[in-house]
Design an enzyme around this catalytic site. Structure first.
Site, PDB file in Angstrom:
ATOM      1  N   GLY A  16     -51.586  10.837  -2.001  1.00  0.00           N
ATOM      2  CA  GLY A  16     -50.916  12.114  -1.740  1.00  0.00           C
ATOM      3  C   GLY A  16     -50.167  12.575  -2.982  1.00  0.00           C
ATOM      4  N   LYS A  37     -57.661   4.524   1.211  1.00  0.00           N
ATOM      5  CA  LYS A  37     -58.520   3.891   2.209  1.00  0.00           C
ATOM      6  C   LYS A  37     -59.659   4.783   2.709  1.00  0.00           C
ATOM      7  CE  LYS A  37     -55.348   4.450   6.146  1.00  0.00           C
ATOM      8  NZ  LYS A  37     -54.708   3.775   7.246  1.00  0.00           N
ATOM      9  N   GLN A  49     -48.043  22.330   5.379  1.00  0.00           N
ATOM     10  CA  GLN A  49     -48.269  23.777   5.363  1.00  0.00           C
ATOM     11  C   GLN A  49     -47.147  24.532   4.651  1.00  0.00           C
ATOM     12  OE1 GLN A  49     -48.749  24.968   9.451  1.00  0.00           O
ATOM     13  NE2 GLN A  49     -50.710  23.954   9.680  1.00  0.00           N
ATOM     14  N   ASP A 208     -49.267   1.640   7.106  1.00  0.00           N
ATOM     15  CA  ASP A 208     -49.748   0.496   6.305  1.00  0.00           C
ATOM     16  C   ASP A 208     -48.738   0.062   5.236  1.00  0.00           C
ATOM     17  OD1 ASP A 208     -52.084   0.839   7.749  1.00  0.00           O
ATOM     18  OD2 ASP A 208     -53.049   2.017   6.177  1.00  0.00           O
ATOM     19  N   HIS A 328     -43.811  13.775  13.484  1.00  0.00           N
ATOM     20  CA  HIS A 328     -44.182  14.490  12.266  1.00  0.00           C
ATOM     21  C   HIS A 328     -43.850  13.748  10.981  1.00  0.00           C
ATOM     22  CE1 HIS A 328     -45.061  18.009   9.854  1.00  0.00           C
ATOM     23  NE2 HIS A 328     -43.825  18.062   9.386  1.00  0.00           N
ATOM     24  N   GLU A 352     -43.136   9.542   1.488  1.00  0.00           N
ATOM     25  CA  GLU A 352     -42.756   9.267   2.881  1.00  0.00           C
ATOM     26  C   GLU A 352     -42.591   7.775   3.173  1.00  0.00           C
ATOM     27  OE1 GLU A 352     -45.144  11.372   5.704  1.00  0.00           O
ATOM     28  OE2 GLU A 352     -44.063  10.558   7.435  1.00  0.00           O
ATOM     29  N   ARG A 363     -34.789  14.857   8.397  1.00  0.00           N
ATOM     30  CA  ARG A 363     -35.141  15.550   7.154  1.00  0.00           C
ATOM     31  C   ARG A 363     -35.031  17.070   7.278  1.00  0.00           C
ATOM     32  NH1 ARG A 363     -39.883  17.882   5.440  1.00  0.00           N
ATOM     33  NH2 ARG A 363     -41.139  16.958   7.094  1.00  0.00           N
ATOM     34  N   SER A 368     -39.684  17.279   1.871  1.00  0.00           N
ATOM     35  CA  SER A 368     -40.526  16.076   1.745  1.00  0.00           C
ATOM     36  C   SER A 368     -41.431  16.112   0.518  1.00  0.00           C
ATOM     37  CB  SER A 368     -41.350  15.846   3.013  1.00  0.00           C
ATOM     38  OG  SER A 368     -42.080  16.995   3.325  1.00  0.00           O
TER      39      SER A 368
HETATM   40  C1  SIN Z   1     -43.941  23.130   8.340  1.00  0.00           C
HETATM   41  O1  SIN Z   1     -44.651  23.866   7.665  1.00  0.00           O
HETATM   42  O2  SIN Z   1     -43.366  23.499   9.361  1.00  0.00           O
HETATM   43  C2  SIN Z   1     -43.795  21.693   7.923  1.00  0.00           C
HETATM   44  C3  SIN Z   1     -43.040  21.588   6.672  1.00  0.00           C
HETATM   45  C4  SIN Z   1     -42.295  20.283   6.601  1.00  0.00           C
HETATM   46  O3  SIN Z   1     -42.584  19.350   7.352  1.00  0.00           O
HETATM   47  O4  SIN Z   1     -41.347  20.208   5.802  1.00  0.00           O
END
Ligand code: SIN
Length: 491
Positions: A16, A37, A49, A208, A328, A352, A363, A368
């Site tokens: 990521g 993986k 998003q 993991d 989430h 994360e 958070r 993030s």
């Molecule tokens: C979202 O677009 O609502 C998620 C963004 C996030 O988790 O910070």
């Protein structure tokens, strides 16, 4: 690929934003091997998003961003880490833009949106697919870098540890165990949302990294704080489709079955909104309504959400969209300092999977990707090489790999479902310490013990073992927290 050890300088586990960003920095100093993986594009980042929080607007300042982060986090944050991250944000965004990420802008001036818990508009974004765009830009750079190798379909099974130092990991590739030896090992393997029945996280998010770190003796922190996003699309999908908080940031409202906007503030922090929706859903379904906006605007601003909902028969410009909270984000993780260093020598963690303490008990939205980006920039100056003599002393196990169609594999798939049900029932938004202690913990202990006994494994079985161990860690931490804080409330 040989069964002999692979030797690299920097072993990055996970692909990521944190892993890719670190890899590009570290490649200037030595050989980098990224292990992932599935395919390199399969990551939590790719699903993000909303955007990235940063102080840019004239009415904003660092103090406000810091205060918003601490308020959302229930004061449990590491204030120094928060200050560090917030102050580094503008230059980190600038570097990302220079690498080629095309944030939404008007004549070169970055556009800003708002998300829950922010007192100012401070989220830079790329449509409703910010993470995907970042992943694409960084992946392209990584793939053409002469010092970076990506090993896809390679499962990192366990860290190679000797005398509280890390020497790489033991991996599974094409049904063989392959040791990968490294001077520095960097865990960037993301979160654990898949331990829940309802989650916005991709299939790869099976805890993991945390599980490997526990087995290696690393310190783990704040694992009880699992964040629930208020607005996943209320359809039985796995993962559930996220409807970004920025939809509310651009005027969307939450309404109940009577069409009443039942919350005081639709853009309060995620814990407050998720709790409000959870309680309202006891009376009936809850919807997100942005139908006052025109089709042309919605298609341009939220192309992915618009098209996905259309596929399921919803028109954002006309219909109210059914929503529900879903697991989430893992706010806790492997404890690190500001440079990503864990308590194990030569083992680092970012993103994360790590717990720098910036998120505290909950958070703040769009912090993030920022955390992953800022912290994975930090350790490059301090990378040290291990002597070949030292590597020679390291021993690693040989593990028997079983076929993916074996009975044990089928059983572990069932066990995964069992884990997801338990966690959803007992470690969701509403928590009861006694029920966790009396019911969830003994059940998870039993599952964990059963899975631990399996010695011939494969990635599917190893994932179920990791899910059980991570779940156990969350339940143990949640049991100790008599009064739920941040992401959760008592029931
Ligand atoms: C979202 O677009 O609502 C998620 C963004 C996030 O988790 O910070």
């Amino acid at each position: 690929m040989p069964n002999n050890p692979i030797r690299t300088n920097f072993l990055v586990i996970g692909s990521g934003i944190a892993g890719l960003n670190f890899a590009l920095n570290a490649a200037e100093k030595g050989k980098v091997t990224i292990v992932t993986k599935k395919k390199s594009i399969d990551s939590g980042t790719n699903f993000a998003q909303g955007g990235i929080a940063t102080v840019i607007s004239k009415t904003d300042n660092f103090k406000k961003h810091i205060t918003d982060t601490l308020t959302a986090g229930g004061g449990k944050n590491n204030k120094k880490a928060v200050e560090f991250m917030v102050k580094k944000a503008p230059e980190a965004i600038k570097r990302l833009a220079e690498k080629g990420v095309r944030f939404a802008n008007k004549s070169g001036k970055l556009l800003l949106t708002r998300e829950g818990g922010h007192s100012e508009k401070r989220i830079v974004y790329v449509g409703d697919y910010t993470g995907k765009e970042i992943e694409k830009v960084l992946s392209e750079k990584v793939k053409t870098h002469p010092n970076i190798e990506i090993m896809e379909d390679t499962f990192a099974l366990d860290l190679i540890i000797s005398k509280k130092s890390c020497y790489g990991c033991l991996s599974i590739y094409k049904n063989k165990t392959v040791p990968i030896l490294a001077d520095q090992t960097i865990l960037t393997s993301g979160g654990s949302g898949q331990i829940y029945k309802c989650t916005t996280n991709p299939k790869i998010a099976t805890g993991d990294g945390v599980a490997m770190a526990i087995r290696a003796g690393a310190k783990i922190k704040d694992m009880e704080f699992i964040q629930f996003h208020p607005t996943a699309f209320a359809r039985k999908l796995s993962p559930m489709f996220l409807i970004s908080e920025t939809v509310r940031g651009e005027g969307g409202k939450l309404v109940n079955k009577k069409g009443i906007n039942f919350l005081k503030n639709d853009l309060a922090s995620r814990d407050i909104v998720a709790k409000g929706i959870y309680l309202e859903m006891k009376k009936g379904p809850v919807f997100l309504d942005i139908s006052h906006k025109k089709t042309s605007y919605l298609k341009k601003r939220f192309p992915k959400i618009f098209e996905t909902l259309k596929k399921y028969g919803y028109d954002m410009a006309k219909d109210k969209i059914p929503v529900t909270p879903a697991a989430h984000y893992q706010c806790g993780g492997i404890e690190t300092d500001i440079k990503g260093q864990t308590n194990i020598k030569n083992l680092f963690a970012f993103g994360e999977v790590a717990c720098t303490g910036v998120h505290g008990a909950n958070r703040l939205a769009s912090n993030s990707l920022l955390e992953a980006l800022v912290f994975s920039d930090q350790i490059v100056k301090n990378l040290k090489k291990i002597s070949e003599k030292e590597f020679k002393k390291v021993k690693f196990q040989k593990i028997k790999i079983v076929d993916k169609n074996s009975n044990k594999t089928k059983e572990s798939k069932k066990t995964k479902k069992e884990i997801q049900e338990i966690m959803w029932e007992y470690a969701g938004i509403a928590r009861n310490c006694n029920k966790i202690k009396k019911t969830a913990l003994p059940k998870m202990e039993e599952i964990n013990q059963k899975l631990k006994k399996i010695k011939s494994i494969n990635p599917e079985i190893a994932e179920s073992q990791n899910m059980a161990l991570t779940s156990l860690q969350i339940l143990k931490a949640a049991r100790k927290r008599k009064k739920p804080l941040g992401c959760h409330f008592a029931n």
